[in-house]
Design a protein around this motif. Structure first.
Motif, short mmCIF file in Angstrom:
data_model
loop_
_atom_site.label_atom_id
_atom_site.label_comp_id
_atom_site.label_asym_id
_atom_site.label_seq_id
_atom_site.Cartn_x
_atom_site.Cartn_y
_atom_site.Cartn_z
N GLN A 1 28.08 16.33 -17.52
CA GLN A 1 27.36 14.77 -17.33
C GLN A 1 28.33 13.88 -16.95
O GLN A 1 29.34 13.63 -17.35
CB GLN A 1 26.80 14.65 -18.72
N PRO A 2 28.31 13.16 -15.82
CA PRO A 2 29.09 12.25 -15.31
C PRO A 2 28.81 10.86 -16.19
O PRO A 2 27.74 10.13 -16.00
CB PRO A 2 28.44 11.99 -13.80
N LYS A 3 29.76 10.65 -17.16
CA LYS A 3 29.65 9.57 -18.05
C LYS A 3 29.61 8.20 -17.50
O LYS A 3 30.50 8.09 -16.54
CB LYS A 3 30.86 9.82 -19.17
N ASP A 4 28.82 7.45 -17.80
CA ASP A 4 28.56 6.12 -17.57
C ASP A 4 28.50 5.82 -15.96
O ASP A 4 28.70 4.78 -15.61
CB ASP A 4 29.88 5.07 -18.01
N ALA A 5 27.93 6.82 -15.18
CA ALA A 5 27.85 7.03 -13.92
C ALA A 5 26.75 6.00 -13.14
O ALA A 5 25.76 5.94 -14.00
CB ALA A 5 27.85 8.09 -13.14
N GLU A 6 27.00 5.15 -12.47
CA GLU A 6 26.13 4.37 -11.74
C GLU A 6 25.85 4.70 -10.17
O GLU A 6 24.86 4.40 -9.40
CB GLU A 6 26.30 2.73 -11.82
N GLY B 1 43.51 12.60 -10.27
CA GLY B 1 43.18 11.66 -11.04
C GLY B 1 41.68 11.09 -10.83
O GLY B 1 41.40 10.05 -11.17
N LEU B 2 41.17 11.62 -9.75
CA LEU B 2 39.74 11.11 -9.41
C LEU B 2 38.87 11.47 -10.26
O LEU B 2 38.92 12.74 -11.00
CB LEU B 2 39.40 11.55 -8.12
N GLN B 3 37.73 10.80 -10.61
CA GLN B 3 36.49 11.01 -11.63
C GLN B 3 35.61 11.85 -10.76
O GLN B 3 34.81 11.55 -10.21
CB GLN B 3 36.28 9.96 -12.06
N VAL B 4 35.50 13.16 -10.80
CA VAL B 4 34.81 14.09 -10.09
C VAL B 4 34.39 15.44 -11.03
O VAL B 4 34.93 15.61 -11.86
CB VAL B 4 35.65 14.62 -8.89
N LEU B 5 33.37 15.96 -10.39
CA LEU B 5 32.69 17.40 -10.91
C LEU B 5 32.23 18.20 -9.94
O LEU B 5 31.98 17.89 -8.83
CB LEU B 5 31.75 16.90 -11.88
N VAL B 6 32.28 19.60 -10.28
CA VAL B 6 31.62 20.41 -9.59
C VAL B 6 30.12 20.43 -9.56
O VAL B 6 29.52 20.60 -10.95
CB VAL B 6 32.10 21.85 -10.08
N GLY B 7 29.42 20.44 -8.57
CA GLY B 7 27.90 20.61 -8.55
C GLY B 7 27.53 20.66 -7.08
O GLY B 7 27.85 20.28 -6.12
N ASP B 8 26.37 21.24 -7.18
CA ASP B 8 25.67 21.85 -5.77
C ASP B 8 24.35 20.82 -5.77
O ASP B 8 23.54 21.08 -6.59
CB ASP B 8 25.30 23.43 -5.93
N GLY B 9 24.49 20.01 -4.68
CA GLY B 9 23.38 18.89 -4.70
C GLY B 9 21.98 19.59 -4.60
O GLY B 9 20.96 19.11 -4.64
N GLU B 10 21.88 20.97 -3.56
CA GLU B 10 20.64 21.55 -3.72
C GLU B 10 20.23 22.10 -4.71
O GLU B 10 19.15 22.95 -4.74
CB GLU B 10 20.59 22.35 -2.55
N VAL C 1 31.98 4.86 -10.75
CA VAL C 1 31.73 5.85 -9.87
C VAL C 1 32.28 7.24 -10.00
O VAL C 1 33.39 7.41 -10.41
CB VAL C 1 32.40 5.41 -8.42
N TRP C 2 31.23 8.36 -9.58
CA TRP C 2 31.94 9.79 -9.77
C TRP C 2 31.53 10.33 -8.42
O TRP C 2 30.85 10.08 -7.48
CB TRP C 2 30.65 10.14 -10.65
N GLY C 3 32.28 11.35 -8.26
CA GLY C 3 32.24 12.11 -7.00
C GLY C 3 31.76 13.60 -7.52
O GLY C 3 32.05 14.03 -8.44
N MET C 4 31.17 14.31 -6.40
CA MET C 4 30.66 15.71 -6.64
C MET C 4 30.93 16.61 -5.43
O MET C 4 30.59 16.05 -4.16
CB MET C 4 29.16 15.64 -7.40
N ASP C 5 31.24 17.77 -5.77
CA ASP C 5 31.52 18.67 -4.41
C ASP C 5 31.13 20.09 -4.87
O ASP C 5 31.53 20.23 -6.21
CB ASP C 5 32.73 18.44 -3.83
N ALA C 6 30.74 21.03 -4.21
CA ALA C 6 30.15 22.27 -4.47
C ALA C 6 31.67 23.07 -4.59
O ALA C 6 31.35 24.48 -4.81
CB ALA C 6 29.10 22.96 -3.67
N ASP C 7 32.45 22.86 -3.98
CA ASP C 7 33.91 23.63 -3.86
C ASP C 7 35.00 23.31 -5.01
O ASP C 7 35.42 22.26 -5.09
CB ASP C 7 34.50 23.23 -2.58
N PRO C 8 34.89 24.35 -5.83
CA PRO C 8 35.59 24.22 -7.24
C PRO C 8 37.19 23.78 -6.82
O PRO C 8 37.89 22.93 -7.68
CB PRO C 8 35.48 25.43 -7.86
#
Length: 525
Positions: free
Chosen positions: A381-386, A428-437, A411-418
């Motif tokens: 869960q992207p905490k406090d993400a807007e 140090g970036l605030q990112v997570l793994v996720g497939d938008g589809e 601000v959070w970033g997401m990408d499907a590539d682990p």
């Protein structure tokens, strides 16, 4: 290659694209049409086909992490599926022969087993092309499918060694010395820069790997794949792969045309090939149940199983070897070529709507999920993400950095590539793994406080699919997306994007705005 080959391939490919089907199906149809018109495959066409497969396997290797092959869902899934498939096909074909079906009546138990083995492979060419076109080669299901393909390629190579009696040379272990030459090659790859030398270097590595493995008695295709995997960790691997993409796609047209030149089919052979295609749902069910049993989520299992549900060009190679050794009749080579073509058609058509299919049937499919999750399949869960940036390539990373300077931790970033996410997290970036589809992803993320989602993805189809998934998840915020071409803008707006940025135009505008800051009074001398 004759001009006629190029013309017919273009006409069929264009016709299929206009009607909404994958062009590769048109190339297959072009091959059979040219064969029917009396044309024969030329040596140059065969060379292009072989080069296309070599480049394809090399680029697969560039995107493959060898650690993915160690995962239980890959090695155990591939081995178990092959054994189950061969057993089930044996039972079915034996029953059909017992009931007097003439196509199978002349096959004994060994023949049936070898035919089932040839049909157990899934098409590397077809699957990689579909995953690349849909931008899903680095997604969870894409990586599982590629891992299965690599394992199947290894099975094929081992079979070829046993069947031909061609034992690798005593010099084969010297290939391990390539590891110590890695610093030299790494430096060379950095020196070539970003111009025309880069794809030429890719050709050298791919073809060199092929020839080097052939020299020591190991199948050259495996050499191209291994050399690609050897370079996968290099920071220029992605750029090298992109530089080869157009060449690979062009040369693979020769492969699809070549299938059509295998032989002219008769009605009996066409019917037998169609009968073999009726086995494909069994391949899908076996993959799906194995993947869910191995704790993969239903969506990952469904998409990976669907794209793997076809027959393979490696099956053609295996059958060609069996025919040359007198084990099977020549008609089986034509039959399998037809079944391969039909299976490409089925996979190409079905996978286009695969995400909508899952959304429609997910409640039934989730029944087969195991309650415990693999570490890679848990949602964060992207905490406090807007603001959420999807796609952390160069454009997405730049957008994330600019927004982070203004909004900070919102601000959070997401990408499907682990692998990419791991590097960004380390930086140090605030990112997570996720497939938008993935509709399940959006169903498990709290979207109430997210006001803006940026879709920084290269594929317009992916952006449209993600926009649709967000609508299904009742997302109420704004969506901004990137277009590479002018004619994509309206399509993205129609799909639901609130704002579309033309990549090249807006890049120039951003460059001008950033540069103008140099003229501000605070920056003057």
């Amino acid at each position: 290659m004759e001009l006629t080959f190029v013309l017919v391939a273009f006409v069929f490919g264009l016709a299929l694209k206009i009607t909404g089907f994958p062009p590769l199906i048109g190339f297959l149809m072009a091959g059979f049409t040219l064969n029917f018109l009396g044309y024969e495959a030329t040596p140059s066409l065969e060379v292009l086909a072989e080069l296309g497969i070599t480049l394809m396997l090399f680029t697969i290797g560039l995107k493959l992490n060898i650690r993915d092959l160690y995962k239980k869902e890959v090695w155990l899934g591939s081995v178990t599926h092959s054994l189950l498939w061969i057993t089930v096909v044996n039972i079915i074909v034996t029953a059909l022969a017992w009931f007097g079906l003439s196509a199978f009546s002349d096959l004994d138990y060994i023949d049936i087993t070898l035919l089932a083995f040839a049909l157990s492979f899934s098409s590397t060419v077809c699957i990689v092309k579909i995953l690349e076109d849909s931008g899903e080669i680095k997604t969870r299901h894409g990586k599982v499918a590629i891992g299965i393909l690599v394992m199947q390629d290894i099975f094929a190579v081992l079979f070829m060694v046993v069947a031909t009696g061609k034992i690798p040379s005593v010099w084969a272990p010297l290939l391990l010395l390539l590891y110590f030459a890695k610093p030299l090659f790494k430096k060379s790859l950095e020196i070539v820069g970003h111009g025309e030398l880069l794809p030429l270097c890719g050709f050298l590595l791919a073809i060199g790997g092929y020839e080097l493995f052939e020299l020591v008695g190991i199948k050259g295709d495996l050499g191209a794949l291994v050399i690609g995997m050897f370079w996968a960790p290099h920071n220029k691997a992605a750029e090298l792969s992109k530089s080869l993409m157009s060449f690979k796609d062009l040369f693979l047209i020769g492969f699809f045309l070549n299938i059509g030149f295998t032989a002219l089919p008769t009605l009996d052979l066409v019917l037998t090939a169609l009968l073999l295609c009726l086995f494909i749902p069994i391949k899908f069910i076996l993959f799906f149940r194995l993947f869910t049993w191995l704790k993969l989520r239903a969506r990952t299992s469904y998409l990976a199983s669907l794209v793997l549900s076809n027959y393979s060009e490696f099956g053609l190679i295996v059958v060609a070897l069996l025919v040359s050794n007198g084990v099977l009749e020549a008609k089986w080579l034509v039959t399998l070529a037809l079944a391969l073509s039909f299976s490409f058609l089925v996979t190409g058509l079905l996978y286009r709507s695969s995400h909508n299919q899952y959304n429609r049937f997910k409640h039934y499919l989730k029944v087969f999920e195991r309650p415990d999750r693999l570490a890679e399949d848990t949602y964060v869960q992207p905490k406090d993400a807007e603001v959420l940036v999807l796609g952390m390539g160069r454009v997405g990373k730049g957008a994330y950095s600019s927004l982070n300077n203004i909004l900070g931790a919102k601000v959070w970033g997401m990408d499907a590539d682990p692998a990419r996410i791991a590097k960004l997290q380390k930086a140090g970036l605030q990112v997570l793994v996720g497939d938008g589809e993935d509709i399940d992803l959006w169903d498990n993320i709290d979207l109430a406080n997210i006001r803006l989602i940026l879709l920084a993805l290269p594929s317009i189809e992916d952006i449209c699919n993600i926009t649709e998934q967000l609508q299904h998840a009742n997302y109420q915020g704004k969506i901004a997306s990137i277009a590479r071409y002018e004619d994509e803008i309206q399509a993205l707006l129609d799909a639901g994007s609130d704002k579309v940025f033309n990549f090249f135009t807006e890049a120039g505008t951003g460059f001008a705005e950033e540069s103008l800051q140099l003229l501000e009074p605070s920056n003057s001398l």
